[in-house]
Design an enzyme around this catalytic site. Structure first.
Site, PDB file in Angstrom:
ATOM      1  N   LYS A  39       0.803   0.188  -5.144  1.00 34.24           N
ATOM      2  CA  LYS A  39      -0.292   0.929  -5.789  1.00 34.24           C
ATOM      3  C   LYS A  39       0.073   1.169  -7.247  1.00 34.24           C
ATOM      4  O   LYS A  39       1.243   1.486  -7.544  1.00 34.24           O
ATOM      5  CB  LYS A  39      -0.451   2.255  -5.032  1.00 34.24           C
ATOM      6  CG  LYS A  39      -1.632   3.113  -5.417  1.00 34.24           C
ATOM      7  CD  LYS A  39      -1.691   4.324  -4.470  1.00 34.24           C
ATOM      8  CE  LYS A  39      -2.900   5.204  -4.730  1.00 34.24           C
ATOM      9  NZ  LYS A  39      -2.994   6.317  -3.753  1.00 34.24           N
ATOM     10  N   SER A  73      -7.236   6.737  -1.441  1.00 34.83           N
ATOM     11  CA  SER A  73      -7.207   6.118  -2.748  1.00 34.83           C
ATOM     12  C   SER A  73      -6.339   4.861  -2.831  1.00 34.83           C
ATOM     13  O   SER A  73      -6.413   4.130  -3.821  1.00 34.83           O
ATOM     14  CB  SER A  73      -6.698   7.126  -3.781  1.00 34.83           C
ATOM     15  OG  SER A  73      -5.373   7.512  -3.517  1.00 34.83           O
ATOM     16  N   SER A  86      -4.769   9.378   1.635  1.00 38.26           N
ATOM     17  CA  SER A  86      -4.940   8.142   0.861  1.00 38.26           C
ATOM     18  C   SER A  86      -4.170   6.935   1.382  1.00 38.26           C
ATOM     19  O   SER A  86      -4.387   5.816   0.905  1.00 38.26           O
ATOM     20  CB  SER A  86      -4.565   8.390  -0.605  1.00 38.26           C
ATOM     21  OG  SER A  86      -5.567   9.156  -1.226  1.00 38.26           O
TER      22      SER A  86
END
Lengths: 468, 60
Positions: free
Chosen positions: A78, A154, A178
């Site tokens: 990420k 996310s 997330s």
């Protein structure tokens, strides 16, 4: 080797000299180049660096040196993890103006030291504040099972990249769900360890008191491999516990015999879709679990986490909210500002409630070893449908997909998110939840469920067959 | 009830305190978010037991 070959099998083949890491990484890069224009998982692809690292792994094998347990396994992270030489975006354009990271985040460094090959950085909601990865700056990450649908967030890029078979391992972060929400929407495994288990150094913070990091994978074995490499204390992360490495790979064959399981009811069922209920019930049946177990105060825990997130997250970004508000996604900015405005006594009560809710959960773990709840109230929604009906109310998907994950991360419990094989049109997952520091037990249970076919990844159709 | 009687005056005071000056559109969105946050604060307050203050600090 196919795009869906496991990390474990890949590393074994590289270590044994049956296949070259450079060839594997080149194939992964080709797939990303060809197909990520549709899915939009990656915000940076590090082709030259990856090929150079892969050749080093091949050199080690040729020279008889140990190339590491993840030899030649492509992975990505990420884009809030620091990668040496790359600016850490955290999903924002504000961060894009900042200097490149001077070093890899410790978790990235540990995976690379184990022989894994970093191929890029992955898309996310701006500053991790969202559950859909509809990033207004870098575009949405689409769901590999249906590109018209969201990937979840996310850490949407992290889940979708694994589901699509671009890489077998990724890292993400989880403040309110997330990791678990996109794992559910994309149909992959994800681990949110106990708060403080894994180092968060070199990871752009969102909410210091709630932030966790963890891996995604397509199998329990791969998830265990990555988690074991990532473990270890970090004296430079104040939240990281001084715990020794507790390897979970040896636990995978132990099975769940003697363990007591319960399916959470109430808050975790009342607004759930039929698919989500079926997923939790299916896993519960496989573990002979008791039904309708109540974790008292879960709704209030979600409310406290919601308020705390806005307050701490807003406070962290105050300087940029003052100086360059136009550079935020409006939906992120306005929620951050509203959160920051909350009175201090409201936040003090949220912290106090955290103690109370943890005590409730600990009491439940005197009766049960593992608790089961849906990861999300529904499966992945369409990108053009931002609202969903939950319990008779129209609510934003972006803010509400974490209804069942937020109470659990609020008190830092370890969760292994599993995709359940229930034959639904889109994937859906469950949370296996344990008492603090009991990740090993979760791996035992998940490995059993995967072995007997209750949970497991379903391969998406090739992208070119879905996009016309 | 945690929500102030005059939500707009509360928001303006807080924005000044933090040195924030959002656009009119942003102000409207912030004002729309605040009742949700105060409703959540009410939910926490109602669930909070008097004995919570006696519990040890959050530690896993």
């Amino acid at each position: 080797m196919s795009r869906f070959t496991s990390a474990a099998a890949t590393a074994a083949a590289v270590r044994g000299g049956q296949i070259r890491a450079a060839g594997l990484v080149d194939m992964a890069l080709q797939r990303i180049r060809a197909e990520d224009t549709t899915l939009n998982c990656f915000t940076a692809v590090l082709a030259d660096q990856a090929m150079a690292d892969a050749r080093k792994v091949d050199d080690a094998v040729r020279l008889g040196r140990d190339p590491g347990p993840l030899a030649g396994v492509p992975f990505a992270v990420k884009n809030l993890f620091d990668i040496k030489g790359l600016t850490t975006l955290a999903g924002s354009v504000i961060e894009a103006d900042k200097r490149a990271a001077g070093a890899d985040a410790p978790l990235v460094a540990r995976l690379r030291a184990a022989g894994a090959v970093l191929v890029g950085a992955l898309n996310m909601d701006e500053y991790a504040y969202g559950f859909t990865t509809e990033n207004s700056h870098y575009g949405p990450t689409r769901n590999p099972h249906d590109p018209a649908r969201v990937s979840g967030g996310s850490s949407g890029g992290s889940a979708a990249a694994v589901a699509a078979g671009f890489v077998p391992l990724t890292l993400g972060s989880d403040t309110n769900g997330s990791i678990r929400v996109p794992a559910s929407f994309c149909g992959v495994f994800g681990l949110k360890p106990t708060f403080g288990r894994l180092s968060r150094r070199g990871v752009t913070p969102f909410v210091h008191s709630l932030d966790h990091v963890g891996p995604f994978a397509r199998s329990v074995e791969d998830l265990a491999l990555a988690y074991d490499v990532c473990q270890g204390p970090d004296s430079q992360d104040s939240a990281c516990a001084n715990k020794p490495v507790e390897r979970v790979q040896p636990q995978l064959v132990r099975g769940p015999k003697g363990l007591k399981a319960g399916v959470l009811g109430g808050w975790f069922q009342d607004t759930a879709s039929p698919d989500a209920r079926l997923a939790a019930a299916t896993v519960g049946d496989a573990l002979a679990a008791k039904r309708d177990i109540e974790l008292k105060g879960a709704g209030a825990a979600r409310a406290a986490a919601f308020g705390l997130t806005g307050y701490e997250g807003g406070g962290f970004h105050l300087d940029d909210l003052r100086a360059r508000p136009q550079d935020f996604d409006p939906a992120t900015r306005d929620r951050l500002i509203a959160g920051a405005l909350q009175p201090e006594e409201v936040i003090a009560r949220a912290h106090l409630y955290r103690r109370q809710f943890l005590a409730e959960a600990k009491a439940l773990f005197e009766k049960f070893d593992v608790l089961i709840a849906p990861s999300t109230p529904f499966s992945a929604t369409r990108l053009d449908e931002p609202m969903i009906n939950l319990g008779g109310k129209e609510v934003l998907v972006r803010a509400n997909a974490g209804l069942y994950t937020q109470p659990i991360s609020f008190i830092g419990l370890p969760v292994l998110a599993c995709p359940v094989r229930v034959g639904t049109a889109m994937p859906i997952g469950v949370q296996l939840i344990a008492a603090p520091w009991n990740e090993a037990l979760l791996f035992r249970v998940a490995a059993f469920l995967e072995h007997e076919g209750t949970v497991g990844v379903i391969d998406p159709l090739p992208i070119r067959e879905m996009v016309h | 009830m945690n929500e102030p009687a005059d939500l707009t005056a509360f928001a303006e005071d807080q924005l000044r305190k933090f040195g924030l000056n959002p656009s009119p559109e942003s102000r409207a969105a912030i004002l729309a978010n605040l009742p949700v946050l105060f409703a959540m604060a009410d939910q926490v307050e109602q669930a909070l037991s008097p004995r919570a203050a006696g519990l040890p600090e959050f530690k896993l």
